[in-house]
Motif scaffolding. Structure first.
Motif, short mmCIF file in Angstrom:
data_model
loop_
_atom_site.label_atom_id
_atom_site.label_comp_id
_atom_site.label_asym_id
_atom_site.label_seq_id
_atom_site.Cartn_x
_atom_site.Cartn_y
_atom_site.Cartn_z
N MET A 89 0.89 -1.15 -0.01
CA MET A 89 0.17 0.05 -0.05
C MET A 89 0.77 1.21 0.00
N ASN A 90 0.67 2.19 -1.04
CA ASN A 90 1.45 3.32 -0.85
C ASN A 90 0.65 4.40 0.01
N ILE A 91 1.47 5.15 0.82
CA ILE A 91 0.98 5.96 1.64
C ILE A 91 1.82 7.53 1.29
N PRO A 92 1.12 8.60 1.48
CA PRO A 92 1.96 9.86 1.04
C PRO A 92 3.29 10.00 1.19
N ALA A 93 3.82 9.25 2.26
CA ALA A 93 5.46 9.66 2.40
C ALA A 93 6.01 8.77 1.52
N ILE A 94 5.53 7.29 0.83
CA ILE A 94 6.25 6.69 -0.22
C ILE A 94 6.22 7.47 -1.31
N GLU A 95 4.94 8.02 -1.57
CA GLU A 95 4.63 8.73 -2.84
C GLU A 95 5.57 10.05 -3.08
N LEU A 96 5.82 10.61 -1.77
CA LEU A 96 6.47 11.88 -1.95
C LEU A 96 8.13 11.41 -2.23
N MET A 97 8.71 10.40 -1.66
CA MET A 97 9.92 10.23 -2.02
C MET A 97 10.12 9.46 -3.43
N THR A 98 9.01 9.14 -4.03
CA THR A 98 8.95 8.65 -5.24
C THR A 98 9.30 9.84 -6.23
N ALA A 99 8.36 10.89 -5.86
CA ALA A 99 8.42 12.15 -6.54
C ALA A 99 9.77 12.89 -6.56
N LEU A 100 10.19 12.84 -5.31
CA LEU A 100 11.58 13.46 -4.97
C LEU A 100 12.93 12.79 -5.83
N ARG A 101 12.64 11.71 -5.78
CA ARG A 101 13.77 10.88 -6.89
C ARG A 101 13.70 11.03 -8.22
N SER A 102 12.36 10.99 -8.75
CA SER A 102 11.98 10.95 -10.13
C SER A 102 11.81 12.37 -10.72
N GLY A 103 11.19 13.29 -10.22
CA GLY A 103 10.91 14.55 -10.77
C GLY A 103 12.00 15.63 -10.43
N HIS A 104 12.68 16.21 -11.38
CA HIS A 104 13.80 16.88 -11.29
C HIS A 104 14.95 16.34 -10.16
N ALA A 105 15.33 15.18 -10.50
CA ALA A 105 16.07 14.36 -9.34
C ALA A 105 17.21 15.19 -8.92
N THR A 106 17.67 15.64 -9.99
CA THR A 106 19.30 16.39 -9.67
C THR A 106 19.10 17.85 -8.94
N SER A 107 17.92 18.57 -9.03
CA SER A 107 17.87 19.72 -8.48
C SER A 107 17.79 19.69 -7.02
N PRO A 108 18.44 20.94 -6.26
CA PRO A 108 18.40 20.93 -4.98
C PRO A 108 17.08 20.72 -4.57
N ARG A 109 16.80 19.81 -3.27
CA ARG A 109 15.65 19.87 -2.57
C ARG A 109 15.63 20.15 -1.14
N LEU A 110 17.19 19.93 -0.47
CA LEU A 110 17.42 20.19 0.76
C LEU A 110 18.81 20.82 1.00
N THR A 111 18.74 22.09 1.40
CA THR A 111 20.26 22.60 1.82
C THR A 111 20.21 22.95 3.08
N TRP A 112 21.12 22.55 3.79
CA TRP A 112 21.36 22.93 5.11
C TRP A 112 22.73 23.83 5.26
N TYR A 113 22.49 25.17 6.08
CA TYR A 113 23.48 26.02 6.62
C TYR A 113 23.41 25.85 8.11
N GLY A 114 24.72 25.40 8.43
CA GLY A 114 25.20 24.94 9.60
C GLY A 114 26.10 25.84 10.44
N PRO A 115 26.75 25.55 11.86
CA PRO A 115 27.68 26.35 12.19
C PRO A 115 29.14 26.26 11.63
#
Length: 232
Positions: free
Chosen positions: A1-27
Motif C-alpha cells: 500500500m502506498n502512503i503519502p510519504a512513499i509517494e513523496l519519496m518517489t516524486a523526489l527521486r524522479s521529478g527534477h531528481a538532480t535539482s536541490p531539494r534540501l540545503t542546510w546551513y550550519g555552524p
C-alpha cells in the motif's frame, strides 16, 4: 500500500531528481546540499537500517530527540516510509534517535546516536554499550528501500509536542504547511523540528525545495540571493 510519504519519496527521486531539494546551513560555515536523488538515497539507507538492523515494522514508534537539522528530516522521512510513528515529545517508544546518547539508557529496544556535523564518519568518542553509531552504520545499507510489510494509512505517523497526532494518510494534507508551487523556502531551525518538518513537507509536496538554517547562521542578503529564496 502506498502512503503519502512513499509517494513523496518517489516524486523526489524522479521529478527534477538532480535539482536541490534540501540545503542546510550550519555552524562553522557548514553547507550541505541534497538533490532529490541524494535525499532519497539517504532516506532509503536509513529505512533499511531501521528495517534490516533493528527489525522495525509499521506501527512501531521512534522518538526523534534531535534538533531541527537535515539529518533529523532524513530520519522522519525514513520512519514514515516504513509506516512507523515518530514522536517529538517524551512519550514511550521502541527506538530512540538522539544526538545525546549518554542521557538515555535502558528505556528503549535500541538507541541510535546521530553525530550532527556533516563530515562525521563516526561518533566522536566512545558510545555506551549497545548504542548504534548512525554515521558509521548507515553507509553500509542499500540505496533502494523495499518494505517487508505494507504500511497502514490509518496508522499514526506523528505525535507532536502539543500531543496532536497525525495519521499517515493525511500527513501531507493535514500536517504539512501549505506553500506555493515550486517555492524555494527558507526554514529557520530555531522554530524547532516540528515546524521544520511541516514546512519542508509542504514545500516538497508542491515541487519546491528547502533551505534549513541553524540559528547561529547569519542570513545575509548575499546568502538569500545566492540561494534564490523567494516566497513562502
Amino acid at each position: 500500500m502506498n502512503i503519502p510519504a512513499i509517494e513523496l519519496m518517489t516524486a523526489l527521486r524522479s521529478g527534477h531528481a538532480t535539482s536541490p531539494r534540501l540545503t542546510w546551513y550550519g555552524p562553522d560555515s557548514e553547507r550541505v546540499e541534497l538533490s532529490g536523488r541524494v535525499l532519497d538515497n539517504w532516506v532509503a539507507k536509513t529505512s533499511n537500517l531501521l528495517q534490516d538492523e533493528l527489525d522495525a515494522e509499521p506501527g512501531m514508534r521512534v522518538r526523534l530527540d534531535l534538533p531541527a537539522h537535515w539529518k533529523s528530516l532524513i530520519w522522519a522521512l525514513a520512519s514514515w516510509q516504513l509506516g512507523m510513528e515518530t514522536l517529538l515529545d517524551g512519550g514511550g517508544a521502541d527506538f530512540l534517535v538522539t544526538d545525546k546518547p549518554d542521557t538515555f539508557q535502558g528505556q528503549y529496544d535500541a538507541v541510535v546516536a546521530v553525530a550532527l556535523p556533516a563530515l562525521a564518519m563516526r561518533w566522536p568518542g566512545e558510545l555506551p554499550d549497545g548504542v548504534i553509531d548512525y554515521a558509521s552504520e548507515v553507509r553500509s545499507h542499500g540505496d533502494v528501500f523495499m518494505a517487508h510489510a505494507d504500511p497502514d494509512a490509518s496508522g499514526c505517523a506523528l505525535s507532536g509536542r502539543d500531543g496532536q497526532r497525525h495519521l499517515h494518510g493525511d500527513l501531507l494534507s493535514a500536517f504539512a504547511t501549505p506553500h506555493e508551487e515550486g517555492v524555494r523556502l527558507l526554514v529557520s531551525a530555531a522554530d524547532g523540528l516540528e515546524a521544520a518538518l511541516a514546512n519542508s513537507l509542504g514545500a516538497w509536496t508542491k515541487g519546491g525545495s528547502v533551505v534549513l538554517a541553524h540559528p547561529d547562521v547569519e542570513l545575509t542578503e548575499k546568502l538569500l540571493a545566492a540561494e534564490r529564496i523567494h516566497g513562502g
